[in-house]
Structures are given as C-alpha cells and as structure tokens.
Design an enzyme around this catalytic site. Structure first.
Site, PDB file in Angstrom:
ATOM      1  CE  LYS A 190       0.332  -3.482  73.497  1.00 53.79           C
ATOM      2  NZ  LYS A 190       0.236  -3.065  72.076  1.00 53.79           N
ATOM      3  CB  THR A 216       5.489 -12.264  66.376  1.00 51.61           C
ATOM      4  OG1 THR A 216       5.334 -11.675  67.677  1.00 51.61           O
ATOM      5  CG2 THR A 216       4.136 -12.369  65.681  1.00 51.61           C
ATOM      6  CE1 TYR A 224       3.428  -5.392  75.049  1.00 49.23           C
ATOM      7  CE2 TYR A 224       1.720  -6.415  76.390  1.00 49.23           C
ATOM      8  CZ  TYR A 224       2.289  -6.182  75.154  1.00 49.23           C
ATOM      9  OH  TYR A 224       1.717  -6.719  74.024  1.00 49.23           O
TER      10      TYR A 224
END
Length: 269
Positions: A174, A205, A170
């Site tokens: 990014k 979220t 991740y």
C-alpha cells in the site's frame, strides 16, 4: 442528467464488497462498467475470494440500473488478461474515462510461522496489491491518453499505506501504491488525467471480517499493537469518496492521499 452520464469506468475486483459497491454506485450515476474479478481463491489469504456467481450478481445489479457492463474473469497479476478485458470493453463502449484500482487481498493471519508460508504470503500480497495495481493502470492508460479527453484514476489504498502498521507485505504494497499514484499524477498531468488514492480504514467486507483476520488482530493486540482500527466502515463510505474524485467536481484534485478512516491516521500518528 447524472454526474457521470456517458462515461465508462474500469473497476477491478467487482465480484463483491467494495468493487461491487463501486460498480453499482457509478452505474447509478450514469456510467457504464468494465469489470474484472479473479473468481478463485488465493492460497495464502485466510478467506475465500468472490465467485463467478458473485460477479454475475454485480452484473445483474448494474444492468438493473439501465447501464451496460462488460465483466470478465481475470487475475490482476496477469497483465495480458487485463489488457484483453479493457480492450473488449472499449470496443463495446467506445471510450474509457475512469479507472478504480480496487482489487486487493490481505494475507494477514495468526499462526503463519514457517518461512515458506511467510514468503508465499509476501509474494502473493505484493503481486496482487502492488504489481496488480500497476498492471491495471497500464492496461487502461493508453485508451485514456489516445482519446485525449482526460479522465480520473483512483487507487484504493489503506491506512496501512500512510503509516507503519504491523501488516508486513500489505503495508509495503500500500505504500508502493502511493508511489505509483504520485509518479502517475505528474506523468499524466499534461493529458488532463487526474490520479489519487483513497485510504480506507477497516471496511465491512470479507477481507476485513473473517476468522483469520480476527485472530491476527487479537494476536497483535496481545503483543502491544493497540493501534488497530476501531471503526468498521461500510463500502458505501469509501465509494462516496471514489465517486467524488472521479467526477468533474474534483477536476483540480490530483496527486493526493484521501483518508476515509474516521480520524484513525490522525489519532495514532
């Protein structure tokens, strides 16, 4: 007269969360929406993706504001599917002004110990968050350039794209998004297309708020990873920055990283 009247935005990951919030906010400011979502799960993610019913709800909310929307099921890893969705949207609306590169996953979860699991998690998060971001802009840029009226592209990054957080693929993805942004900001400057990244901290979220992520965060804390985000932002906090960067108010802003993180990066750098 609304700030984005008559404009068209292409948004990935519109089924729920940040993507839905972006679609509804931009529609409220006058934009028509072209949107996609995968609408099926990714095995290495510890939470469920949006469903077709979720995407239908986004469509309902956009249309309730009097704006038009073309929504398609498409995986950002599939460049051909993205190109088809954008083409159908442009054919219907006649233009494309904005891109919000929002779709992304997290494969962080506690207990992923086998090399095979870790390899699949790496492959999935790089394919969605990095290659998917590239596929998204490649599907959209030709329409923006051909029209010759400029535009704006906003990538949704992460605080993990600005520092070395313990998030493996991740974090790598990014950081890669930042590289794509910086290159495109220069390449597209002569076409008056601005390119920026908004870097959120943790957002409320399903990607950030789920049992798998909480177990991962707890395990990191036990290992001395005490630099986790402590402020949980709302999707609207991120969308406000996105809407600004898309608007003419940001006409001289390009090639930038904009953290929306309650000071997290500054505090732990």
């Amino acid at each position: 007269m609304y700030r984005l009247d008559g404009r068209v935005a292409f948004i990935t990951g519109i089924g729920r969360g940040q993507g839905r919030n972006q679609a509804v906010r931009l529609a409220s400011e006058g934009a028509d929406i072209i949107g996609v979502d995968i609408c099926r799960d990714v095995e290495s993610a510890a939470y469920s993706m949006a469903s077709e019913d979720d995407m239908a709800e986004t469509v309902r909310q956009v249309e309730a504001l009097g704006r038009r929307v073309v929504a398609r099921v498409a995986d950002v890893r599939d460049g051909a599917a993205l190109r088809k969705a954008v083409q159908e949207g442009v054919e219907q609306f006649g233009r494309l002004d904005f891109v919000v590169v929002n779709a992304g996953i997290s494969t962080a979860q506690f207990g992923m110990t086998t090399p095979e699991q870790e390899e699949q998690a790496w492959n999935d998060v790089i394919a969605v968050n990095l290659t998917g971001a590239w596929n998204t802009v490649q599907a959209a840029i030709p329409y923006m350039v051909t029209r010759g009226r400029g535009g704006s592209i906003v990538f949704i990054g992460s605080t993990a794209g600005l520092r070395g957080q313990r998030a493996g693929g991740y974090t790598a993805a990014k950081h890669g998004v930042v590289g794509i942004m910086r290159g495109l900001a220069n390449e597209l400057a002569e076409d008056n297309i601005r390119v920026n990244v908004v870097h959120p901290a943790a957002v409320n979220t399903p990607m950030a708020v789920n049992e798998g992520m909480q177990a991962y965060v707890d395990a990191q804390a036990q290992q001395g990873g005490g630099d986790q985000n402590v402020t949980l932002l709302e999707p609207s906090d991120i969308t406000a920055a996105v809407a600004f960067l898309l608007s003419d108010e940001a006409r001289y802003i390009t090639g930038t990283d904009l953290p929306v993180d309650a000071g997290f990066v500054n505090r732990v750098s």
